[in-house]
Design a protein around this motif. Sequence first.
Motif, PDB file in Angstrom:
ATOM      1  N   GLY A   9      10.810  15.561  -5.494  1.00 21.52           N
ATOM      2  CA  GLY A   9      10.825  14.110  -5.543  1.00 21.52           C
ATOM      3  C   GLY A   9       9.422  13.568  -5.653  1.00 21.52           C
ATOM      4  O   GLY A   9       8.575  13.888  -4.841  1.00 21.52           O
ATOM      5  N   ALA A  10       9.213  12.793  -6.667  1.00 24.98           N
ATOM      6  CA  ALA A  10       7.900  12.201  -6.878  1.00 24.98           C
ATOM      7  C   ALA A  10       7.772  10.932  -6.037  1.00 24.98           C
ATOM      8  O   ALA A  10       8.752  10.234  -5.807  1.00 24.98           O
ATOM      9  CB  ALA A  10       7.718  11.875  -8.354  1.00 24.98           C
ATOM     10  N   PRO A  11       6.560  10.633  -5.603  1.00 29.50           N
ATOM     11  CA  PRO A  11       6.350   9.376  -4.876  1.00 29.50           C
ATOM     12  C   PRO A  11       6.729   8.182  -5.745  1.00 29.50           C
ATOM     13  O   PRO A  11       6.505   8.178  -6.951  1.00 29.50           O
ATOM     14  CB  PRO A  11       4.852   9.381  -4.581  1.00 29.50           C
ATOM     15  CG  PRO A  11       4.445  10.815  -4.654  1.00 29.50           C
ATOM     16  CD  PRO A  11       5.342  11.432  -5.681  1.00 29.50           C
ATOM     17  N   ALA A  12       7.292   7.179  -5.115  1.00 30.64           N
ATOM     18  CA  ALA A  12       7.681   5.961  -5.824  1.00 30.64           C
ATOM     19  C   ALA A  12       6.489   5.042  -6.028  1.00 30.64           C
ATOM     20  O   ALA A  12       6.572   4.101  -6.815  1.00 30.64           O
ATOM     21  CB  ALA A  12       8.767   5.233  -5.037  1.00 30.64           C
ATOM     22  N   ALA A  13       5.392   5.301  -5.340  1.00 30.45           N
ATOM     23  CA  ALA A  13       4.177   4.495  -5.464  1.00 30.45           C
ATOM     24  C   ALA A  13       2.990   5.389  -5.124  1.00 30.45           C
ATOM     25  O   ALA A  13       3.137   6.384  -4.419  1.00 30.45           O
ATOM     26  CB  ALA A  13       4.223   3.306  -4.500  1.00 30.45           C
ATOM     27  N   SER A  14       1.841   5.023  -5.627  1.00 26.84           N
ATOM     28  CA  SER A  14       0.647   5.789  -5.293  1.00 26.84           C
ATOM     29  C   SER A  14       0.223   5.472  -3.864  1.00 26.84           C
ATOM     30  O   SER A  14       0.606   4.456  -3.293  1.00 26.84           O
ATOM     31  CB  SER A  14      -0.481   5.484  -6.277  1.00 26.84           C
ATOM     32  OG  SER A  14      -0.804   4.124  -6.219  1.00 26.84           O
ATOM     33  N   ARG A  15      -0.574   6.357  -3.301  1.00 25.52           N
ATOM     34  CA  ARG A  15      -1.047   6.181  -1.934  1.00 25.52           C
ATOM     35  C   ARG A  15      -2.136   5.108  -1.939  1.00 25.52           C
ATOM     36  O   ARG A  15      -3.124   5.231  -2.638  1.00 25.52           O
ATOM     37  CB  ARG A  15      -1.604   7.493  -1.404  1.00 25.52           C
ATOM     38  CG  ARG A  15      -2.065   7.407   0.032  1.00 25.52           C
ATOM     39  CD  ARG A  15      -2.623   8.729   0.508  1.00 25.52           C
ATOM     40  NE  ARG A  15      -1.520   9.645   0.761  1.00 25.52           N
ATOM     41  CZ  ARG A  15      -1.578  10.948   0.517  1.00 25.52           C
ATOM     42  NH1 ARG A  15      -2.645  11.485  -0.020  1.00 25.52           N
ATOM     43  NH2 ARG A  15      -0.550  11.718   0.802  1.00 25.52           N
ATOM     44  N   PRO A  16      -1.960   4.048  -1.145  1.00 27.16           N
ATOM     45  CA  PRO A  16      -2.937   2.956  -1.150  1.00 27.16           C
ATOM     46  C   PRO A  16      -4.143   3.246  -0.270  1.00 27.16           C
ATOM     47  O   PRO A  16      -4.105   4.116   0.605  1.00 27.16           O
ATOM     48  CB  PRO A  16      -2.133   1.787  -0.575  1.00 27.16           C
ATOM     49  CG  PRO A  16      -1.184   2.450   0.367  1.00 27.16           C
ATOM     50  CD  PRO A  16      -0.808   3.758  -0.302  1.00 27.16           C
ATOM     51  N   GLU A  17      -5.189   2.478  -0.495  1.00 27.58           N
ATOM     52  CA  GLU A  17      -6.332   2.480   0.404  1.00 27.58           C
ATOM     53  C   GLU A  17      -5.891   1.869   1.738  1.00 27.58           C
ATOM     54  O   GLU A  17      -4.904   1.160   1.799  1.00 27.58           O
ATOM     55  CB  GLU A  17      -7.472   1.648  -0.190  1.00 27.58           C
ATOM     56  CG  GLU A  17      -8.077   2.254  -1.435  1.00 27.58           C
ATOM     57  CD  GLU A  17      -8.775   3.583  -1.169  1.00 27.58           C
ATOM     58  OE1 GLU A  17      -9.475   3.689  -0.133  1.00 27.58           O
ATOM     59  OE2 GLU A  17      -8.601   4.505  -1.977  1.00 27.58           O
ATOM     60  N   TRP A  18      -6.668   2.097   2.769  1.00 20.87           N
ATOM     61  CA  TRP A  18      -6.354   1.561   4.098  1.00 20.87           C
ATOM     62  C   TRP A  18      -6.952   0.168   4.260  1.00 20.87           C
ATOM     63  O   TRP A  18      -7.844  -0.054   5.077  1.00 20.87           O
ATOM     64  CB  TRP A  18      -6.883   2.494   5.173  1.00 20.87           C
ATOM     65  CG  TRP A  18      -6.022   3.689   5.430  1.00 20.87           C
ATOM     66  CD1 TRP A  18      -5.302   4.399   4.516  1.00 20.87           C
ATOM     67  CD2 TRP A  18      -5.811   4.325   6.677  1.00 20.87           C
ATOM     68  NE1 TRP A  18      -4.665   5.442   5.118  1.00 20.87           N
ATOM     69  CE2 TRP A  18      -4.960   5.424   6.447  1.00 20.87           C
ATOM     70  CE3 TRP A  18      -6.269   4.083   7.954  1.00 20.87           C
ATOM     71  CZ2 TRP A  18      -4.553   6.270   7.475  1.00 20.87           C
ATOM     72  CZ3 TRP A  18      -5.860   4.932   8.966  1.00 20.87           C
ATOM     73  CH2 TRP A  18      -5.005   6.006   8.730  1.00 20.87           C
ATOM     74  N   THR A  19      -6.460  -0.755   3.476  1.00 24.10           N
ATOM     75  CA  THR A  19      -6.845  -2.161   3.627  1.00 24.10           C
ATOM     76  C   THR A  19      -5.559  -2.962   3.727  1.00 24.10           C
ATOM     77  O   THR A  19      -4.525  -2.557   3.169  1.00 24.10           O
ATOM     78  CB  THR A  19      -7.662  -2.671   2.427  1.00 24.10           C
ATOM     79  OG1 THR A  19      -6.828  -2.687   1.260  1.00 24.10           O
ATOM     80  CG2 THR A  19      -8.898  -1.812   2.176  1.00 24.10           C
ATOM     81  N   PRO A  20      -5.587  -4.078   4.423  1.00 22.59           N
ATOM     82  CA  PRO A  20      -4.373  -4.887   4.526  1.00 22.59           C
ATOM     83  C   PRO A  20      -3.804  -5.259   3.153  1.00 22.59           C
ATOM     84  O   PRO A  20      -2.590  -5.193   2.938  1.00 22.59           O
ATOM     85  CB  PRO A  20      -4.822  -6.125   5.304  1.00 22.59           C
ATOM     86  CG  PRO A  20      -5.965  -5.645   6.128  1.00 22.59           C
ATOM     87  CD  PRO A  20      -6.679  -4.640   5.256  1.00 22.59           C
ATOM     88  N   THR A  21      -4.671  -5.612   2.212  1.00 22.08           N
ATOM     89  CA  THR A  21      -4.205  -6.025   0.886  1.00 22.08           C
ATOM     90  C   THR A  21      -3.539  -4.871   0.146  1.00 22.08           C
ATOM     91  O   THR A  21      -2.459  -5.033  -0.436  1.00 22.08           O
ATOM     92  CB  THR A  21      -5.383  -6.590   0.062  1.00 22.08           C
ATOM     93  OG1 THR A  21      -5.943  -7.693   0.774  1.00 22.08           O
ATOM     94  CG2 THR A  21      -4.932  -7.043  -1.308  1.00 22.08           C
ATOM     95  N   ALA A  22      -4.171  -3.697   0.158  1.00 24.60           N
ATOM     96  CA  ALA A  22      -3.611  -2.542  -0.544  1.00 24.60           C
ATOM     97  C   ALA A  22      -2.319  -2.061   0.111  1.00 24.60           C
ATOM     98  O   ALA A  22      -1.349  -1.721  -0.582  1.00 24.60           O
ATOM     99  CB  ALA A  22      -4.635  -1.417  -0.601  1.00 24.60           C
ATOM    100  N   LEU A  23      -2.293  -2.028   1.430  1.00 20.20           N
ATOM    101  CA  LEU A  23      -1.072  -1.604   2.128  1.00 20.20           C
ATOM    102  C   LEU A  23       0.065  -2.592   1.883  1.00 20.20           C
ATOM    103  O   LEU A  23       1.213  -2.183   1.680  1.00 20.20           O
ATOM    104  CB  LEU A  23      -1.345  -1.446   3.626  1.00 20.20           C
ATOM    105  CG  LEU A  23      -2.224  -0.258   4.004  1.00 20.20           C
ATOM    106  CD1 LEU A  23      -2.675  -0.365   5.453  1.00 20.20           C
ATOM    107  CD2 LEU A  23      -1.506   1.058   3.751  1.00 20.20           C
ATOM    108  N   ARG A  24      -0.256  -3.881   1.867  1.00 25.17           N
ATOM    109  CA  ARG A  24       0.763  -4.897   1.599  1.00 25.17           C
ATOM    110  C   ARG A  24       1.326  -4.738   0.189  1.00 25.17           C
ATOM    111  O   ARG A  24       2.533  -4.808  -0.022  1.00 25.17           O
ATOM    112  CB  ARG A  24       0.193  -6.302   1.776  1.00 25.17           C
ATOM    113  CG  ARG A  24       1.261  -7.373   1.676  1.00 25.17           C
ATOM    114  CD  ARG A  24       0.666  -8.773   1.735  1.00 25.17           C
ATOM    115  NE  ARG A  24       1.660  -9.787   1.982  1.00 25.17           N
ATOM    116  CZ  ARG A  24       2.649 -10.107   1.150  1.00 25.17           C
ATOM    117  NH1 ARG A  24       2.787  -9.475   0.008  1.00 25.17           N
ATOM    118  NH2 ARG A  24       3.518 -11.048   1.467  1.00 25.17           N
ATOM    119  N   ALA A  25       0.451  -4.505  -0.788  1.00 27.56           N
ATOM    120  CA  ALA A  25       0.906  -4.329  -2.170  1.00 27.56           C
ATOM    121  C   ALA A  25       1.806  -3.097  -2.300  1.00 27.56           C
ATOM    122  O   ALA A  25       2.835  -3.135  -2.990  1.00 27.56           O
ATOM    123  CB  ALA A  25      -0.294  -4.223  -3.112  1.00 27.56           C
ATOM    124  N   ALA A  26       1.441  -2.022  -1.627  1.00 26.55           N
ATOM    125  CA  ALA A  26       2.271  -0.814  -1.671  1.00 26.55           C
ATOM    126  C   ALA A  26       3.604  -1.052  -0.972  1.00 26.55           C
ATOM    127  O   ALA A  26       4.660  -0.639  -1.469  1.00 26.55           O
ATOM    128  CB  ALA A  26       1.531   0.358  -1.024  1.00 26.55           C
TER     129      ALA A  26
END
Length: 124
Positions: A9-26
Motif C-alpha cells: 500500500g502506497a502512502p496517500a500523501a507525502s510525509r509533511p514537514e513538522w510545521t503547523p501549516t504543512a501538517l494541516r495541509a497533509a
Amino acid sequence: MIAAHVGPGAPAASRPEWTPTALRAALEQVAPHRLGEMERQKDEAITLAARTGSLGPINRFLETWAVTVEIARIPACAARLRAAEHTARTVDHDDPAWREAMDEIRDLHSAARQSLDRQSLDRE
C-alpha cells in the motif's frame, strides 16, 4: 516508513514537514474530519506555551499531529487504527478484545514514531 510494517500500500500523501501549516495541509488530504480537533489543540498548545514560557506544548502538538498524519497517510494503517479504536470504544474493558485493540493502537503509534525518528536521523 510504517507502510513496511503493515504490508502493501502506497502512502496517500507525502510525509509533511513538522510545521503547523504543512501538517494541516497533509491532514486536509488524509483526514479532513480531524481539522477542527487539530486547530483546537494548536490553540491550546500556543496558549499553554505562552502561559508557561515553554515550547514543550508546541513540540508535543507537532509530534502528536505528525504521528496522526503518519498513520492516516497510509490507508492500511488508518484502517487498522479505525478498527482498533472502534473495538476499544464498543467492547467491555474486561473483554480480551479490548486489550488487543489497545495494543494495536499503541503498536501503530509506536511504529509511526519510529518511522518519523528514522526520517529525522536520515536528515541529519
